[in-house]
Motif scaffolding. Structure first.
Motif, PDB file in Angstrom:
ATOM      1  N   CYS A  14       0.865  -1.286   0.092  1.00 31.69           N
ATOM      2  CA  CYS A  14      -0.038   0.081  -0.101  1.00 31.69           C
ATOM      3  C   CYS A  14       0.794   1.303  -0.014  1.00 31.69           C
ATOM      4  O   CYS A  14       0.548   2.152  -0.743  1.00 31.69           O
ATOM      5  CB  CYS A  14      -0.833   0.152   1.263  1.00 31.69           C
ATOM      6  SG  CYS A  14      -2.273  -1.259   1.192  1.00 31.69           S
ATOM      7  N   TRP A  17       2.561   1.706  -3.418  1.00 34.99           N
ATOM      8  CA  TRP A  17       1.484   2.360  -4.414  1.00 34.99           C
ATOM      9  C   TRP A  17       1.095   3.941  -4.303  1.00 34.99           C
ATOM     10  O   TRP A  17       1.033   4.505  -5.004  1.00 34.99           O
ATOM     11  CB  TRP A  17       0.182   1.313  -4.333  1.00 34.99           C
ATOM     12  CG  TRP A  17      -0.665   1.767  -5.411  1.00 34.99           C
ATOM     13  CD1 TRP A  17      -2.038   2.221  -5.032  1.00 34.99           C
ATOM     14  CD2 TRP A  17      -0.665   2.032  -6.766  1.00 34.99           C
ATOM     15  NE1 TRP A  17      -2.751   2.318  -6.360  1.00 34.99           N
ATOM     16  CE2 TRP A  17      -1.911   2.213  -7.248  1.00 34.99           C
ATOM     17  CE3 TRP A  17       0.444   1.628  -7.723  1.00 34.99           C
ATOM     18  CZ2 TRP A  17      -2.026   2.405  -8.826  1.00 34.99           C
ATOM     19  CZ3 TRP A  17       0.256   1.810  -9.001  1.00 34.99           C
ATOM     20  CH2 TRP A  17      -0.843   2.140  -9.706  1.00 34.99           C
ATOM     21  N   SER A  20       4.208   5.970  -5.358  1.00 32.82           N
ATOM     22  CA  SER A  20       4.061   5.885  -6.869  1.00 32.82           C
ATOM     23  C   SER A  20       3.247   6.924  -7.354  1.00 32.82           C
ATOM     24  O   SER A  20       3.493   7.818  -8.157  1.00 32.82           O
ATOM     25  CB  SER A  20       3.985   4.547  -7.269  1.00 32.82           C
ATOM     26  OG  SER A  20       4.131   4.601  -8.735  1.00 32.82           O
ATOM     27  N   ARG A  21       1.905   6.962  -6.740  1.00 28.59           N
ATOM     28  CA  ARG A  21       0.961   7.711  -7.158  1.00 28.59           C
ATOM     29  C   ARG A  21       1.208   9.033  -6.909  1.00 28.59           C
ATOM     30  O   ARG A  21       0.886  10.000  -7.578  1.00 28.59           O
ATOM     31  CB  ARG A  21      -0.320   7.278  -6.671  1.00 28.59           C
ATOM     32  CG  ARG A  21      -0.801   5.855  -7.292  1.00 28.59           C
ATOM     33  CD  ARG A  21      -2.172   5.328  -6.836  1.00 28.59           C
ATOM     34  NE  ARG A  21      -3.208   6.156  -7.199  1.00 28.59           N
ATOM     35  CZ  ARG A  21      -4.354   6.699  -6.543  1.00 28.59           C
ATOM     36  NH1 ARG A  21      -4.463   6.169  -5.411  1.00 28.59           N
ATOM     37  NH2 ARG A  21      -5.290   7.271  -7.159  1.00 28.59           N
ATOM     38  N   GLU A  30      10.360  -1.086  -3.759  1.00 28.31           N
ATOM     39  CA  GLU A  30       9.036  -0.155  -3.844  1.00 28.31           C
ATOM     40  C   GLU A  30       8.733   0.113  -5.194  1.00 28.31           C
ATOM     41  O   GLU A  30       7.389  -0.215  -5.665  1.00 28.31           O
ATOM     42  CB  GLU A  30       9.070   1.113  -2.937  1.00 28.31           C
ATOM     43  CG  GLU A  30       9.116   0.567  -1.485  1.00 28.31           C
ATOM     44  CD  GLU A  30       9.391   2.170  -0.731  1.00 28.31           C
ATOM     45  OE1 GLU A  30       8.739   2.127   0.316  1.00 28.31           O
ATOM     46  OE2 GLU A  30      10.148   2.977  -1.120  1.00 28.31           O
ATOM     47  N   ALA A  34       5.646  -1.544  -7.110  1.00 33.45           N
ATOM     48  CA  ALA A  34       4.683  -0.392  -7.812  1.00 33.45           C
ATOM     49  C   ALA A  34       4.395  -0.572  -9.136  1.00 33.45           C
ATOM     50  O   ALA A  34       3.203  -0.513  -9.697  1.00 33.45           O
ATOM     51  CB  ALA A  34       5.106   1.173  -7.533  1.00 33.45           C
ATOM     52  N   ILE A  37       1.962  -3.539  -9.310  1.00 31.47           N
ATOM     53  CA  ILE A  37       0.611  -3.043  -8.904  1.00 31.47           C
ATOM     54  C   ILE A  37       0.155  -2.533 -10.027  1.00 31.47           C
ATOM     55  O   ILE A  37      -1.024  -2.530 -10.521  1.00 31.47           O
ATOM     56  CB  ILE A  37       0.585  -2.303  -7.717  1.00 31.47           C
ATOM     57  CG1 ILE A  37       1.113  -3.001  -6.576  1.00 31.47           C
ATOM     58  CG2 ILE A  37      -0.614  -1.748  -7.602  1.00 31.47           C
ATOM     59  CD1 ILE A  37       1.303  -1.917  -5.176  1.00 31.47           C
ATOM     60  N   ALA A  38       0.688  -1.826 -10.950  1.00 35.66           N
ATOM     61  CA  ALA A  38       0.175  -0.836 -11.950  1.00 35.66           C
ATOM     62  C   ALA A  38      -0.211  -1.997 -13.132  1.00 35.66           C
ATOM     63  O   ALA A  38      -1.272  -1.556 -13.777  1.00 35.66           O
ATOM     64  CB  ALA A  38       1.450   0.089 -12.749  1.00 35.66           C
ATOM     65  N   HIS A  44      -6.096  -1.799  -7.842  1.00 33.97           N
ATOM     66  CA  HIS A  44      -5.892  -0.680  -7.407  1.00 33.97           C
ATOM     67  C   HIS A  44      -6.503  -0.176  -5.881  1.00 33.97           C
ATOM     68  O   HIS A  44      -6.045   0.263  -5.140  1.00 33.97           O
ATOM     69  CB  HIS A  44      -5.973   0.326  -8.316  1.00 33.97           C
ATOM     70  CG  HIS A  44      -4.826   0.247  -9.476  1.00 33.97           C
ATOM     71  ND1 HIS A  44      -4.627   1.070 -10.598  1.00 33.97           N
ATOM     72  CD2 HIS A  44      -3.595  -0.762  -9.568  1.00 33.97           C
ATOM     73  CE1 HIS A  44      -3.745   0.449 -11.615  1.00 33.97           C
ATOM     74  NE2 HIS A  44      -3.006  -0.408 -10.705  1.00 33.97           N
ATOM     75  N   PHE A  47      -5.137  -1.542  -2.977  1.00 31.47           N
ATOM     76  CA  PHE A  47      -3.822  -0.988  -2.517  1.00 31.47           C
ATOM     77  C   PHE A  47      -4.213   0.663  -2.073  1.00 31.47           C
ATOM     78  O   PHE A  47      -3.045   0.860  -1.478  1.00 31.47           O
ATOM     79  CB  PHE A  47      -2.801  -1.170  -3.445  1.00 31.47           C
ATOM     80  CG  PHE A  47      -2.377  -2.384  -3.766  1.00 31.47           C
ATOM     81  CD1 PHE A  47      -1.567  -3.258  -3.096  1.00 31.47           C
ATOM     82  CD2 PHE A  47      -3.067  -3.037  -5.229  1.00 31.47           C
ATOM     83  CE1 PHE A  47      -1.261  -4.763  -3.246  1.00 31.47           C
ATOM     84  CE2 PHE A  47      -2.785  -4.508  -5.395  1.00 31.47           C
ATOM     85  CZ  PHE A  47      -1.820  -5.261  -4.476  1.00 31.47           C
TER      86      PHE A  47
END
Length: 144
Positions: A14, A17, A20-21, A30, A34, A37-38, A44, A47
């Protein structure tokens, strides 16, 4: 050996993510997390809320995998390839990725082999068989 708790694993994903965002600086692991996760937009929301992620119970059922386990397997396979451990995994995964024209799709197939190796080891009370694991990935890489 690093043995994080379930909560630590979920908070790690989490946090990666969220960083990253937000465009925040990230550690290499990380950034890798990320990236995976993308590749999974269907998760999404899982996370995006660390507290909900920590509290959620994932059950083995049709159509609802545990995204944290899934992402952990992506990271494990990435790490195995980066250090080529067990020996030959990097080449086998690269070949499979070329055959499938997708590293992501290749990882999903490798997950099946990894899961089978771990299940066999647990069922028979023995160490994981790296050679059988590599052979499984190689079979997938050489069939259509």
């Amino acid at each position: 050996m690093f043995a994080p708790t379930q909560e630590e694993v979920r908070r790690f994903f989490c946090s990666a993510w969220a960083k990253s965002r937000a465009g925040q600086p990230m550690e290499a692991i990380e950034t890798l997390a990320a990236g995976w996760i993308a590749e999974h937009p269907e998760w999404h929301a899982d996370f995006a809320d660390a507290e909900a992620a920590v509290a959620r119970v994932y059950t083995d059922g049709p159509g609802r995998a545990n995204p944290f386990l899934h992402l952990s397997m992506h990271l494990s396979i990435s790490e195995q390839c980066s250090i080529d451990q067990p020996p030959g995994i990097r080449q086998a995964v690269e070949l499979l990725a070329r055959r499938r024209d997708s590293l992501h799709d290749a990882h999903h197939e490798v997950m099946d082999c990894l899961g089978q190796m771990l299940q066999d080891a647990q069922r028979h009370g023995r160490a994981p068989d790296g050679e059988a694991y590599i052979a499984c990935v190689q079979r997938r890489a050489t069939r259509d």
